[in-house]
Design a protein around this motif. Structure first.
Motif, PDB file in Angstrom:
ATOM      1  N   LYS A  65       0.862  -1.187   0.000  1.00  0.00           N
ATOM      2  CA  LYS A  65       0.000   0.000   0.000  1.00  0.00           C
ATOM      3  C   LYS A  65       0.894   1.231   0.000  1.00  0.00           C
ATOM      4  O   LYS A  65       1.902   1.275   0.730  1.00  0.00           O
ATOM      5  CB  LYS A  65      -0.905  -0.006   1.242  1.00  0.00           C
ATOM      6  N   CYS A  66       0.562   2.196  -0.848  1.00  0.00           N
ATOM      7  CA  CYS A  66       1.359   3.435  -0.943  1.00  0.00           C
ATOM      8  C   CYS A  66       1.683   3.925   0.461  1.00  0.00           C
ATOM      9  O   CYS A  66       0.845   3.899   1.367  1.00  0.00           O
ATOM     10  CB  CYS A  66       0.564   4.496  -1.708  1.00  0.00           C
ATOM     11  N   TYR A  67       2.948   4.368   0.634  1.00  0.00           N
ATOM     12  CA  TYR A  67       3.405   4.740   1.978  1.00  0.00           C
ATOM     13  C   TYR A  67       2.854   6.083   2.460  1.00  0.00           C
ATOM     14  O   TYR A  67       3.050   6.457   3.612  1.00  0.00           O
ATOM     15  CB  TYR A  67       4.944   4.790   2.015  1.00  0.00           C
ATOM     16  N   VAL A  68       2.176   6.820   1.573  1.00  0.00           N
ATOM     17  CA  VAL A  68       1.601   8.085   2.030  1.00  0.00           C
ATOM     18  C   VAL A  68       0.317   7.781   2.814  1.00  0.00           C
ATOM     19  O   VAL A  68      -0.525   6.985   2.378  1.00  0.00           O
ATOM     20  CB  VAL A  68       1.322   9.031   0.843  1.00  0.00           C
ATOM     21  N   ARG A  69       0.222   8.407   3.959  1.00  0.00           N
ATOM     22  CA  ARG A  69      -0.857   8.132   4.904  1.00  0.00           C
ATOM     23  C   ARG A  69      -2.234   8.241   4.237  1.00  0.00           C
ATOM     24  O   ARG A  69      -2.530   9.250   3.595  1.00  0.00           O
ATOM     25  CB  ARG A  69      -0.761   9.142   6.049  1.00  0.00           C
ATOM     26  N   GLY A  70      -3.005   7.185   4.370  1.00  0.00           N
ATOM     27  CA  GLY A  70      -4.383   7.215   3.890  1.00  0.00           C
ATOM     28  C   GLY A  70      -4.560   6.906   2.417  1.00  0.00           C
ATOM     29  O   GLY A  70      -5.680   6.816   1.940  1.00  0.00           O
ATOM     30  N   CYS A  71      -3.465   6.752   1.678  1.00  0.00           N
ATOM     31  CA  CYS A  71      -3.603   6.492   0.233  1.00  0.00           C
ATOM     32  C   CYS A  71      -3.939   5.014   0.023  1.00  0.00           C
ATOM     33  O   CYS A  71      -3.259   4.129   0.542  1.00  0.00           O
ATOM     34  CB  CYS A  71      -2.307   6.844  -0.493  1.00  0.00           C
ATOM     35  N   PRO A  72      -5.005   4.722  -0.744  1.00  0.00           N
ATOM     36  CA  PRO A  72      -5.410   3.322  -0.909  1.00  0.00           C
ATOM     37  C   PRO A  72      -4.682   2.574  -2.018  1.00  0.00           C
ATOM     38  O   PRO A  72      -4.886   1.378  -2.189  1.00  0.00           O
ATOM     39  CB  PRO A  72      -6.892   3.454  -1.267  1.00  0.00           C
ATOM     40  N   PRO A 131       4.656   3.664  -9.936  1.00  0.00           N
ATOM     41  CA  PRO A 131       4.559   4.909  -9.169  1.00  0.00           C
ATOM     42  C   PRO A 131       3.112   5.159  -8.757  1.00  0.00           C
ATOM     43  O   PRO A 131       2.191   4.836  -9.507  1.00  0.00           O
ATOM     44  CB  PRO A 131       5.045   5.980 -10.159  1.00  0.00           C
ATOM     45  N   CYS A 132       2.901   5.671  -7.550  1.00  0.00           N
ATOM     46  CA  CYS A 132       1.543   6.046  -7.148  1.00  0.00           C
ATOM     47  C   CYS A 132       1.099   7.214  -8.024  1.00  0.00           C
ATOM     48  O   CYS A 132       1.810   8.209  -8.148  1.00  0.00           O
ATOM     49  CB  CYS A 132       1.510   6.447  -5.671  1.00  0.00           C
ATOM     50  N   LYS A 133      -0.099   7.080  -8.601  1.00  0.00           N
ATOM     51  CA  LYS A 133      -0.562   8.136  -9.520  1.00  0.00           C
ATOM     52  C   LYS A 133      -0.812   9.445  -8.784  1.00  0.00           C
ATOM     53  O   LYS A 133      -0.700  10.522  -9.350  1.00  0.00           O
ATOM     54  CB  LYS A 133      -1.853   7.675 -10.210  1.00  0.00           C
ATOM     55  N   THR A 134      -1.153   9.361  -7.518  1.00  0.00           N
ATOM     56  CA  THR A 134      -1.440  10.579  -6.763  1.00  0.00           C
ATOM     57  C   THR A 134      -0.173  11.189  -6.179  1.00  0.00           C
ATOM     58  O   THR A 134      -0.015  12.401  -6.147  1.00  0.00           O
ATOM     59  CB  THR A 134      -2.416  10.267  -5.609  1.00  0.00           C
ATOM     60  N   HIS A 135       0.739  10.355  -5.692  1.00  0.00           N
ATOM     61  CA  HIS A 135       1.866  10.871  -4.906  1.00  0.00           C
ATOM     62  C   HIS A 135       3.209  10.789  -5.607  1.00  0.00           C
ATOM     63  O   HIS A 135       4.208  11.290  -5.072  1.00  0.00           O
ATOM     64  CB  HIS A 135       1.917  10.160  -3.548  1.00  0.00           C
ATOM     65  N   GLY A 136       3.259  10.144  -6.757  1.00  0.00           N
ATOM     66  CA  GLY A 136       4.489  10.164  -7.558  1.00  0.00           C
ATOM     67  C   GLY A 136       5.662   9.437  -6.929  1.00  0.00           C
ATOM     68  O   GLY A 136       6.807   9.775  -7.221  1.00  0.00           O
TER      69      GLY A 136
HETATM   70 ZN   LIG Z   1      -0.218   7.313  -2.913  1.00  0.00          ZN
END
Ligand SMILES: [Zn+2]
Length: 361
Positions: A46-53, A67-72
């Motif tokens: 799971k993406c390491y940014v808090r709360g990202c699904p 790459p996470c599309k939201t957090h790059g």
């Molecule tokens: Zn993310």
């Protein structure tokens, strides 16, 4: 909880007007406390940014990772360390991304520029801290803190031996002279030439080399010990190669009798001494080992023991935390750097931790 901050892919041809428009790299509060992985196949995390699904496939040999599309970011998962890399390396920088893109990335004199996007990158940390001080005209605060001297001028900053103060990133001619004196045509193995992380130079006054460490230790070598890797020198080789009859700082009799030495620091003491002497008879040489609070005390004690009488103060241990305190003297001018250092995370075994011991939350 939704992600605190969304990273936008920049539109083509559009750059932030001011560096302060760029979001800071993710900090400890932005990152998950726990790593959630799905054993698969395929293995996903799971993406390491808090709360990202987002569930992402981590990088493996031959596969760069999703790459996470939201957090790059790409989330790395190994048994030893949890870390992530920014798909766009400049997202890990807090200042002068355009200078980095045009002058540093791809510069034939700078090794390993691909590492700037790593959460745990020493080079990105060095850039963020020292370029911020350069931008604020505050490098003299660091030089004064290390040397105990008052300076009437701002030192010139070199990063990895390249001129940062003029944004040209050209090699410093005096460092090239040191390469010729100690390394070119003399090294018994193929290895990169010495590339000090940073140098603060006031011509005809002082040369201060900063050797920066984040998670790594200062390399140590033992008497009669084997070569640690195909690119490392033995203690005996370092003592023989990096020796100059005119040098002032190190007591070579003590070095030859010592059971161990921190060879990178030893090399940089000799190089600082040499470049200071060819700059001018009045130029003093200094070396600072830049480390985290609580780390590298043996390296400091050991190297201090090799200094010749009267020169003990030319080698210092300087913590990132002390540099943070110096940044506070400039208040909001270095506020962006202060926030970055307060929140900076490092990936360790099992999760993320604050990089520095700063209790100013
Ligand atoms: Zn993310």
């Amino acid at each position: 909880m939704p992600p605190r901050r969304r990273r936008h892919a920049p539109h083509k041809g559009q750059a932030a007007l001011f560096d302060s428009d760029m979001p800071l790299p993710f900090g400890i509060l932005d990152l998950e406390d726990r790593i959630t992985a799905d054993a698969g196949p395929p293995v996903r995390v799971k993406c390491y940014v808090r709360g990202c699904p987002e569930m992402l496939r981590p990088p493996t040999k031959g596969f760069p990772g999703d790459p996470c599309k939201t957090h790059g970011i790409r989330c790395h998962l190994s048994s030893s360390t949890v870390t992530y890399t920014y798909a766009v390396a400049t997202d890990n920088l807090i200042t002068a991304p355009q200078v980095f893109r045009t002058r540093v990335r791809g510069n034939p004199h700078k090794l390993e520029t691909h590492r700037f996007g790593y959460c745990n990158s020493e080079d990105a940390l060095t850039w963020n801290v020292l370029r911020s001080f350069q931008d604020a005209g505050a490098l003299h605060l660091i030089a004064e803190h290390v040397t105990g001297r008052e300076l009437s001028e701002e030192p010139q900053l070199y990063l990895w031996g390249l001129s940062s103060f003029d944004d040209k990133f050209q090699p410093w001619p005096l460092l090239k002279e040191a390469h010729k004196r100690f390394e070119i045509g003399r090294l018994p193995i193929t290895r990169p030439l010495s590339e000090p992380d940073a140098m603060l130079v006031v011509p005809k006054k002082l040369v201060l080399i900063l050797e920066a460490k984040l998670l790594a230790d200062n390399p140590v070598a033992y008497r009669s010990g084997p070569r640690k890797s195909s690119q490392s020198l033995t203690l005996e080789e370092v003592i023989d190669l990096y020796h100059d009859s005119g040098q002032q700082l190190l007591d070579y009799d003590k070095l030859r009798a010592a059971p161990h030495s921190y060879t990178q620091l030893q090399r940089y003491l000799t190089i600082a001494d040499y470049v200071a002497r060819i700059d001018s008879p009045k130029t003093d040489a200094y070396l600072a080992s830049v480390v985290r609070a609580g780390h590298e005390h043996d390296a400091t004690r050991t190297m201090r023991g090799f200094m010749r009488p009267g020169y003990g103060n030319r080698f210092v241990r300087l913590t990132w935390e002390s540099i943070f305190t110096l940044a506070q003297l400039r208040g909001r001018q270095l506020g962006r750097l202060s926030e970055y250092m307060l929140t900076k995370a490092v990936g360790l075994s099992g999760g993320f931790a604050p990089a520095f011991c700063l209790d100013a939350w």
